[in-house]
Write an enzyme that holds these catalytic residues in place. Structure first.
Site, mmCIF file in Angstrom:
data_model
loop_
_atom_site.group_PDB
_atom_site.id
_atom_site.type_symbol
_atom_site.label_atom_id
_atom_site.label_comp_id
_atom_site.label_asym_id
_atom_site.label_seq_id
_atom_site.Cartn_x
_atom_site.Cartn_y
_atom_site.Cartn_z
ATOM 1 N N HIS A 122 0.909 -1.171 -0.305
ATOM 2 C CA HIS A 122 -0.065 -0.013 0.003
ATOM 3 C C HIS A 122 0.658 1.212 -0.068
ATOM 4 O O HIS A 122 2.111 1.150 0.507
ATOM 5 C CB HIS A 122 -0.772 -0.153 1.175
ATOM 6 C CG HIS A 122 -2.101 0.978 1.363
ATOM 7 N ND1 HIS A 122 -1.588 2.201 1.694
ATOM 8 C CD2 HIS A 122 -3.304 0.848 1.060
ATOM 9 C CE1 HIS A 122 -3.156 2.955 1.552
ATOM 10 N NE2 HIS A 122 -3.846 2.145 1.111
ATOM 11 N N ASP A 199 3.120 -4.450 8.241
ATOM 12 C CA ASP A 199 2.131 -3.775 8.156
ATOM 13 C C ASP A 199 0.586 -4.686 8.113
ATOM 14 O O ASP A 199 0.437 -5.368 7.239
ATOM 15 C CB ASP A 199 1.777 -2.945 6.788
ATOM 16 C CG ASP A 199 0.451 -2.025 6.378
ATOM 17 O OD1 ASP A 199 -0.434 -2.300 7.357
ATOM 18 O OD2 ASP A 199 0.614 -1.621 5.319
ATOM 19 N N GLN A 202 -4.559 -4.934 6.983
ATOM 20 C CA GLN A 202 -5.555 -6.006 6.249
ATOM 21 C C GLN A 202 -5.295 -7.394 7.024
ATOM 22 O O GLN A 202 -6.306 -8.142 6.504
ATOM 23 C CB GLN A 202 -5.213 -6.201 4.956
ATOM 24 C CG GLN A 202 -5.669 -4.921 4.192
ATOM 25 C CD GLN A 202 -6.769 -4.171 4.121
ATOM 26 O OE1 GLN A 202 -7.581 -5.261 4.262
ATOM 27 N NE2 GLN A 202 -7.109 -3.136 4.108
ATOM 28 N N LYS A 225 -10.460 -0.658 10.500
ATOM 29 C CA LYS A 225 -10.909 -1.785 9.628
ATOM 30 C C LYS A 225 -11.089 -3.029 10.603
ATOM 31 O O LYS A 225 -11.226 -4.067 10.064
ATOM 32 C CB LYS A 225 -9.644 -2.219 9.056
ATOM 33 C CG LYS A 225 -9.251 -0.892 7.767
ATOM 34 C CD LYS A 225 -7.928 -1.296 7.243
ATOM 35 C CE LYS A 225 -7.319 -0.123 6.391
ATOM 36 N NZ LYS A 225 -8.363 0.286 5.134
ATOM 37 N N CYS A 363 -4.597 2.367 -3.762
ATOM 38 C CA CYS A 363 -3.485 2.895 -3.381
ATOM 39 C C CYS A 363 -2.115 1.675 -3.259
ATOM 40 O O CYS A 363 -1.438 1.469 -2.362
ATOM 41 C CB CYS A 363 -3.597 3.248 -1.652
ATOM 42 S SG CYS A 363 -4.519 4.585 -1.437
#
Length: 405
Positions: A122, A199, A202, A225, A363
């Protein structure tokens, strides 16, 4: 057995019609909807406990401080972090990565050093490192993807040189839904004494994350999220970096003592939390964590995996569909295009049926350039989605194909 209808009934926003059709919300990769318990927790804070934290001696301030720090403990427990001070609240994943990048630039990174990213990062996990590299003659190296659009980890170790300092990768691709073998990356990175940034924007919404077991230096994610509010993020760092990462934002709350000659900064998480934080958001995030725990992360993962595989199978049966990242082990995301059609057109027409999908480059423009496409249609699932919604989506997608042909 999960009662998805019972879960769905806890989300008031889902009980509405869009363009005369029941809302089918398939844009959970961008942000997930919020259950009543989260909305109530935030409302209760503003109604009964609203005060600034950590510095007041009056009852409301003490109560607000206790709620805030209890939230930190709940988040730490969720990620199996023994010391809650290793959980730092930020404004989101992007803010967290910037704090890491700017801190490392003051301590570890030197002119000409190298940072390893992945092909499907991303922009939030590209731009902070790219900015540093542009200002310091640094080099960004990229782990490529293979024909299955999974990371080619066989080529990862070959990218490492004595100048390599940091590996920063997404645990799950926000565009493809592919799950990265982060344990293999961490093991290889530690063999070369590299700093590892994961990261988890997600991954944290979809699967259980054990940060003790994972062993990364840094892990980041966003509350919005994870059924929580916007404007709240998590920055986890191991004990070494908690004590040694240079700060780049200062202000009230980060200090022990201040004089014009010298400032002594606080220890632990507060050193990285200047100013008045998003108190209501952090309290709402705790309610979201409790909501996820009540359902069970394994139940969430299993349900969403069933939806992913069901949707991919349905889409494979449509000749006009091109699927991307078709692994059988994915986290909540299906990305596709219709042959010779722009994803924006597909998304716009699906919205006429009340189906919310994400269209564009998500993104991840470097990934799109690699794939030779402008973007995709992304369907992303949460625990409240159902196979019946997928059936309705497939039916209307076939209508869209007829309209565009």
């Amino acid at each position: 057995m999960l009662s998805i209808q019972n879960i769905k009934s806890q989300f008031p926003i889902l009980n509405q019609k869009i363009n005369g059709n029941p809302l089918i919300y398939f844009d959970n990769g961008a942000t997930v909807q919020k259950p009543n318990v989260v909305l109530k927790a935030m409302d209760d804070y503003y109604t009964y406990s609203n005060a600034n934290i950590h510095r007041g001696v009056h009852t409301l301030s003490r109560k607000a401080s206790e709620l805030y720090e209890h939230s930190r403990k709940t988040v730490a427990d969720f990620f199996n972090v023994l010391d809650p001070q290793q959980i730092i609240f930020t404004s989101g994943t992007t803010d967290s990565i910037n704090i890491i990048a700017q801190g490392l630039s003051k301590s570890i990174l030197k002119n000409g050093d190298e940072i390893v990213l992945s092909q499907y990062e991303h922009h939030s996990n590209i731009l902070p490192w790219q900015l540093w590299a542009q200002e310091n003659a640094g080099i960004l190296k990229v782990i490529p993807i293979n024909q299955n659009q999974e990371l080619d980890l066989e080529k990862f170790e070959a990218l490492i040189t004595p100048k390599t300092k940091v590996v920063a990768v997404a645990h799950v691709s926000n565009t493809l839904g592919v799950i990265t073998d982060v344990r293999k990356i961490i093991n290889l990175a530690k063999k070369h004494n590299l700093i590892v940034v994961i990261d988890g924007a997600q991954s944290a919404p979809h699967m259980q994350i054990d940060l003790q077991e994972l062993g990364a230096d840094f892990f980041v994610c966003s509350a919005h999220k994870m059924y929580g509010p916007t404007g709240v993020g998590v920055l986890y760092m191991n004990n070494y970096w908690l004590n040694n990462l240079p700060i780049n934002k200062t202000g009230g709350g980060t200090i022990k003592t201040v004089s014009f000659e010298k400032t002594e900064y606080a220890e632990g998480a507060l050193r990285f939390e200047p100013g008045t934080p998003n108190i209501a958001g952090v309290i709402g995030f705790e309610a979201a964590i409790k909501f996820m725990n009540e359902i069970g992360m394994q139940n969430i993962y299993s349900h969403e995996l069933q939806l992913v595989n069901y949707a991919q199978q349905k889409l494979r049966d449509i000749d006009e569909v091109i699927l991307y990242g078709t692994s059988d082990e994915k986290a909540g995301v299906v990305s596709f295009n219709l042959k010779n059609q722009h994803p924006f057109d597909v998304g716009t027409l699906l919205d006429k049926y009340g189906i919310a999908v994400r269209t564009g480059h998500h993104c991840t423009q470097p990934l799109m350039q690699h794939l030779g496409i402008q973007g995709t249609v992304r369907v992303s699932f949460a625990v409240y989605n159902t196979k019946e919604e997928i059936d309705f989506f497939i039916e209307k997608l076939k209508n869209v194909i007829r309209m565009l042909s």
